[in-house]
Scaffold this active site. Sequence first.
Site, short mmCIF file in Angstrom:
data_model
loop_
_atom_site.label_atom_id
_atom_site.label_comp_id
_atom_site.label_asym_id
_atom_site.label_seq_id
_atom_site.Cartn_x
_atom_site.Cartn_y
_atom_site.Cartn_z
N HIS A 151 3.83 -2.58 3.70
CA HIS A 151 3.30 -1.31 2.91
C HIS A 151 5.18 -0.91 1.30
O HIS A 151 5.88 -1.05 1.96
CB HIS A 151 3.60 -0.44 3.51
CG HIS A 151 2.25 -0.29 3.75
ND1 HIS A 151 2.15 -1.36 5.02
CD2 HIS A 151 1.45 0.36 4.18
CE1 HIS A 151 0.54 -0.65 5.76
NE2 HIS A 151 0.23 0.26 4.84
N ASP A 169 0.96 -0.87 0.30
CA ASP A 169 -0.01 0.02 -0.14
C ASP A 169 0.68 1.23 -0.10
O ASP A 169 2.07 1.38 0.72
CB ASP A 169 -0.87 -0.11 1.26
CG ASP A 169 -2.28 -0.88 1.14
OD1 ASP A 169 -1.78 -1.61 0.15
OD2 ASP A 169 -2.68 -0.35 1.62
ZN LIG Z 1 -2.82 3.20 2.69
#
Ligand SMILES: [Zn+2]
Length: 265
Positions: A234, A86
Amino acid sequence: MRYPVLRPPYVYRWAALLSTLVVAISLLVSMFSPGLDQSPAAAQVAARQDVPAAASTPAEVSAPPADPSLIHTTARTGRYVALTFDDGPDPAYTPRILDVLARNGAVATFCMVGMQVTRHPELVRAVLGRGMRVCDHTVSHDEELSTRTEQRMTAEIQGCWADLQVAADKDVPVDYFRAPAGRWSPPMRAIASRAGMKALSWTVDTRDWAMPGAARIVASAQHDIRPGALVLLHDGGGDRTQTVDALEILLPWLKSQGYEFDFPA
Ligand SMILES: [Zn+2]
């Protein structure tokens, strides 16, 4: 006239002596064993303070409650795992993550933020060129989006979809939408669905966003991954060195456990 001699009874004198002794002993104990005054709770607070504050904006705080309208599993059934990254693309970390994935024969889904997509369109093309999938993660990653007007939600969701098309410079399938911080609302799901995107959740939060150290990211993934798991990681939103380091250990481990890599359902 006779004055009584004021002498405290023996019992009071003994009590005074005892309390002085108790105070003196407890002072000595605390001086020579500093660890004793750290209760488990105090130790936990201290440990928490060691974790670098997630200065980075995006914090997918914890796994959202299971919602049947959200995607929670891999496309294929069996010993598969779907990795999701992400808040990128990020010029420092996305290429490094693509390299680790390629070396391990892994695929992943990248939930991209429109503002980053516009800044680094070449990274969108690199992700797609490596056979990865992209996911709409809104234009600006507003974690309170579920409380905004429907027009604002539409602009954020459709805007990121359009940013991805422009960056790729061709028609790109965007199969998934993920709400910032996993904070969903029925209108958000409806808007994504009308644009042909499935609402993408996760089942394993490695908490890499809190930068707990590569070893702890690996350990939390190893502890929680089951067949069909969707793993939240992430590639953007902060220093993702620990995430890259964790993948170098985690991906070979997953393969050694008989896992293969897939996309979300
Ligand atoms: Zn996010």
